[in-house]
Scaffold this motif. Structure first.
Motif, PDB file in Angstrom:
ATOM      1  N   TRP A 159       0.823  -1.224   0.000  1.00 48.30           N
ATOM      2  CA  TRP A 159       0.000   0.000   0.000  1.00 48.30           C
ATOM      3  C   TRP A 159       0.853   1.270   0.000  1.00 48.30           C
ATOM      4  N   ILE A 160       1.871   1.290  -0.857  1.00 47.80           N
ATOM      5  CA  ILE A 160       2.795   2.415  -0.866  1.00 47.80           C
ATOM      6  C   ILE A 160       2.316   3.472  -1.864  1.00 47.80           C
ATOM      7  N   THR A 161       1.966   4.624  -1.325  1.00 47.58           N
ATOM      8  CA  THR A 161       1.414   5.705  -2.122  1.00 47.58           C
ATOM      9  C   THR A 161       2.484   6.335  -3.013  1.00 47.58           C
ATOM     10  N   ASN A 162       2.106   6.565  -4.274  1.00 49.18           N
ATOM     11  CA  ASN A 162       2.963   7.156  -5.305  1.00 49.18           C
ATOM     12  C   ASN A 162       4.159   6.278  -5.663  1.00 49.18           C
ATOM     13  N   ALA A 163       4.070   4.984  -5.322  1.00 45.15           N
ATOM     14  CA  ALA A 163       5.119   4.046  -5.739  1.00 45.15           C
ATOM     15  C   ALA A 163       5.152   3.976  -7.260  1.00 45.15           C
ATOM     16  N   GLY A 164       6.352   4.024  -7.797  1.00 46.37           N
ATOM     17  CA  GLY A 164       6.513   3.980  -9.244  1.00 46.37           C
ATOM     18  C   GLY A 164       6.762   5.341  -9.855  1.00 46.37           C
ATOM     19  N   VAL A 165       6.303   6.403  -9.190  1.00 49.37           N
ATOM     20  CA  VAL A 165       6.629   7.755  -9.656  1.00 49.37           C
ATOM     21  C   VAL A 165       7.659   8.411  -8.743  1.00 49.37           C
ATOM     22  N   SER A 166       7.817   7.878  -7.547  1.00 48.51           N
ATOM     23  CA  SER A 166       8.840   8.400  -6.634  1.00 48.51           C
ATOM     24  C   SER A 166      10.212   7.844  -6.989  1.00 48.51           C
ATOM     25  N   GLU A 167      11.213   8.693  -6.822  1.00 47.08           N
ATOM     26  CA  GLU A 167      12.596   8.265  -7.044  1.00 47.08           C
ATOM     27  C   GLU A 167      13.213   7.694  -5.774  1.00 47.08           C
ATOM     28  N   TYR A 168      12.687   8.126  -4.613  1.00 49.28           N
ATOM     29  CA  TYR A 168      13.249   7.716  -3.332  1.00 49.28           C
ATOM     30  C   TYR A 168      12.153   7.168  -2.421  1.00 49.28           C
ATOM     31  N   TYR A 169      12.558   6.218  -1.557  1.00 48.30           N
ATOM     32  CA  TYR A 169      11.630   5.569  -0.626  1.00 48.30           C
ATOM     33  C   TYR A 169      12.296   5.461   0.737  1.00 48.30           C
ATOM     34  N   THR A 170      11.637   5.967   1.759  1.00 44.81           N
ATOM     35  CA  THR A 170      12.110   5.744   3.121  1.00 44.81           C
ATOM     36  C   THR A 170      11.508   4.440   3.596  1.00 44.81           C
ATOM     37  N   VAL A 171      12.348   3.452   3.843  1.00 43.23           N
ATOM     38  CA  VAL A 171      11.891   2.087   4.119  1.00 43.23           C
ATOM     39  C   VAL A 171      12.352   1.652   5.514  1.00 43.23           C
ATOM     40  N   MET A 172      11.418   1.078   6.282  1.00 42.68           N
ATOM     41  CA  MET A 172      11.720   0.553   7.609  1.00 42.68           C
ATOM     42  C   MET A 172      11.966  -0.955   7.508  1.00 42.68           C
ATOM     43  N   ALA A 173      12.990  -1.433   8.216  1.00 40.88           N
ATOM     44  CA  ALA A 173      13.321  -2.857   8.176  1.00 40.88           C
ATOM     45  C   ALA A 173      13.899  -3.292   9.514  1.00 40.88           C
ATOM     46  N   VAL A 174      13.667  -4.557   9.857  1.00 37.47           N
ATOM     47  CA  VAL A 174      14.230  -5.141  11.075  1.00 37.47           C
ATOM     48  C   VAL A 174      15.722  -5.338  10.869  1.00 37.47           C
ATOM     49  N   THR A 175      16.528  -4.797  11.763  1.00 38.88           N
ATOM     50  CA  THR A 175      17.980  -4.951  11.671  1.00 38.88           C
ATOM     51  C   THR A 175      18.557  -5.760  12.827  1.00 38.88           C
ATOM     52  N   ASP A 176      17.712  -6.099  13.791  1.00 44.74           N
ATOM     53  CA  ASP A 176      18.141  -6.927  14.925  1.00 44.74           C
ATOM     54  C   ASP A 176      16.993  -7.868  15.286  1.00 44.74           C
ATOM     55  N   PRO A 177      16.899  -9.018  14.587  1.00 45.15           N
ATOM     56  CA  PRO A 177      15.763  -9.921  14.792  1.00 45.15           C
ATOM     57  C   PRO A 177      15.584 -10.377  16.230  1.00 45.15           C
ATOM     58  N   ASP A 178      16.665 -10.448  16.986  1.00 48.88           N
ATOM     59  CA  ASP A 178      16.571 -10.893  18.375  1.00 48.88           C
ATOM     60  C   ASP A 178      16.435  -9.729  19.356  1.00 48.88           C
ATOM     61  N   GLY A 179      16.373  -8.519  18.837  1.00 49.53           N
ATOM     62  CA  GLY A 179      16.295  -7.341  19.693  1.00 49.53           C
ATOM     63  C   GLY A 179      14.896  -7.100  20.223  1.00 49.53           C
ATOM     64  N   LYS A 180      14.789  -6.136  21.099  1.00 50.45           N
ATOM     65  CA  LYS A 180      13.505  -5.772  21.703  1.00 50.45           C
ATOM     66  C   LYS A 180      12.543  -5.291  20.635  1.00 50.45           C
ATOM     67  N   ARG A 181      11.335  -5.817  20.667  1.00 54.01           N
ATOM     68  CA  ARG A 181      10.293  -5.437  19.704  1.00 54.01           C
ATOM     69  C   ARG A 181      10.124  -3.913  19.673  1.00 54.01           C
ATOM     70  N   GLY A 182      10.173  -3.351  18.474  1.00 60.63           N
ATOM     71  CA  GLY A 182       9.998  -1.914  18.313  1.00 60.63           C
ATOM     72  C   GLY A 182      11.289  -1.138  18.365  1.00 60.63           C
ATOM     73  N   SER A 183      12.314  -1.722  19.011  1.00 63.03           N
ATOM     74  CA  SER A 183      13.625  -1.062  19.090  1.00 63.03           C
ATOM     75  C   SER A 183      14.651  -1.769  18.225  1.00 63.03           C
ATOM     76  N   ASN A 184      14.186  -2.618  17.327  1.00 57.91           N
ATOM     77  CA  ASN A 184      15.084  -3.405  16.479  1.00 57.91           C
ATOM     78  C   ASN A 184      14.883  -3.094  15.001  1.00 57.91           C
TER      79      ASN A 184
END
Length: 384
Positions: A159-184
């Motif tokens: 459900w990414i708005t204006n996908a395909g016409v935007s050149e840049y995307y700010t994307v959130m991703a899990v970088t610490d799977p074993d870390g505290k939920r919400g702080s990873n």
């Protein structure tokens, strides 16, 4: 909560409104029905907004932006949405996509990405939601794994708005799977031409058809470390702070849609005759119009107050941003529905813009957090 804040639309705000109103009437409104009917991105609107610096007016002057305050940005979105909700998502989503950078990025990242957006050379989108992580954003599965100084991104966003016409995307991703939920979770800037980045087919939607909505897919996308927004683990915090500010702009979009519907309804009932008199003379019609206008003005006051709080970054912005978005979008849905009713059969056909406005209003109750989530945000603020 703090004392009720005072805001004032100064002379510069009203001059801005007149300028945007003129651009919207001259350059955007003539294409709105076609944009909706053909599900086409509103290029004419984008060109007109860039030509007048209304496409991303919120970006600070330090990055070649106009430096419009939060209220001015709301007025721009409101006036554009009055004639075309799809077009109003150009300034709204540019703010949504860049707000994480404004709130949390390094000076280098800000300068690298905010400047071309301010110049009108690029658009920004925002990648937070996933198929199984909509309201529960902390449940996201998209992951970025460190590889030297880089990160390898895999996963999907929905459900990414204006996908395909935007050149840049700010994307959130899990970088610490074993870390505290919400702080990873961390935030990154993804480029449209990054190898391994792909788009799904455009969604077939009820409304805002001129604004493309697509999925994002990441297959071993290599993200240089200098595209990290904030520190590792700060992504979700930045994302939620972003929504505190940008929910206000969805409220502005909602009141713009509602204003357009009310304007059209008033014009119609003054011309339409039944029983040898204009239907505007009927008390039942007048009561409907009065209720519509009362809801609209209440919503507008809430949005403007929330915008003032956004500008000051007040501690109770979460409550006011949620309240403004929730109330304004509910009001827009009610007002557009009543406007269709006032036009009768004419309201139900695409010869008039009311049916489009009613369809467009619905999404304002859903995106950037459903109105059920807004009520949870407000309740938690009250109970904490």
């Amino acid at each position: 909560m703090s004392d009720f804040p005072l805001f004032q639309t100064g002379e510069e705000h009203e001059e801005l409104r007149e300028a945007v109103h003129a651009v919207a009437e001259d350059k955007i409104a003539p294409h709105a029905a076609e944009v909706d009917a053909n599900s086409e991105f509103p290029r004419a609107a984008y060109d007109a907004l860039r030509a007048t610096d209304f496409h991303a007016a919120h970006i600070p002057e330090d990055y070649e932006g106009v430096g419009a305050d939060a209220l001015a940005t709301c007025i721009i979105i409101e006036e554009v949405a009055r004639v075309c909700a799809s077009s109003s998502l150009i300034p709204a989503v540019n703010k949504l996509g860049t707000m994480p950078l404004i709130l949390g990025a390094s000076e280098d990242v800000k300068r690298r990405y905010l400047t071309p957006t301010a110049r009108g050379e690029a658009m920004f989108s925002y990648g937070l939601s996933e198929r199984e992580a909509g309201s529960d954003t902390a449940r996201m599965r998209t992951q970025a794994v460190a590889d030297g100084d880089d990160w390898i991104l895999n996963g999907q966003k929905s459900w990414i708005t204006n996908a395909g016409v935007s050149e840049y995307y700010t994307v959130m991703a899990v970088t610490d799977p074993d870390g505290k939920r919400g702080s990873n979770i961390s935030a990154f800037v993804v480029h449209a031409d990054d190898p391994g980045f792909a788009l799904g087919e455009p969604e077939k939607k009820l409304g805002i058809k001129g604004s493309p909505t697509r999925e994002l897919f990441f297959d071993d996308v290599r993200i240089p470390g200098d595209r990290l927004v904030g520190e590792p683990g700060e992504g979700l915090k930045i994302a939620l702070r972003t929504l505190d500010h940008t929910r206000v702009t969805i409220g502005a979009q909602a009141i713009g849609i509602a204003q357009g519907a009310l304007d059209n309804a008033v014009a119609y009932v003054k011309e339409r005759k039944q029983f040898d008199t204009a239907i505007a003379d009927f008390q039942g019609i007048q009561f409907m119009l009065a209720d519509m206008a009362m809801k609209l003005e209440t919503a507008r006051q809430m949005v403007y107050v929330a915008a003032a709080k956004s500008e000051r970054n007040d501690s109770d912005l979460s409550f006011f941003g949620a309240a403004a978005k929730c109330y304004a979008s509910d009001a827009a849905m009610e007002i557009t529905t009543d406007a269709v009713q006032l036009l009768g059969g004419a309201g139900y056909v695409s010869d008039f813009p009311l049916e489009r406005m009613m369809r467009d209003a619905k999404i304002t109750q859903i995106y950037e957090g459903t109105n059920q989530i807004q009520r949870l945000v407000m309740a938690r603020h009250l109970l904490k």
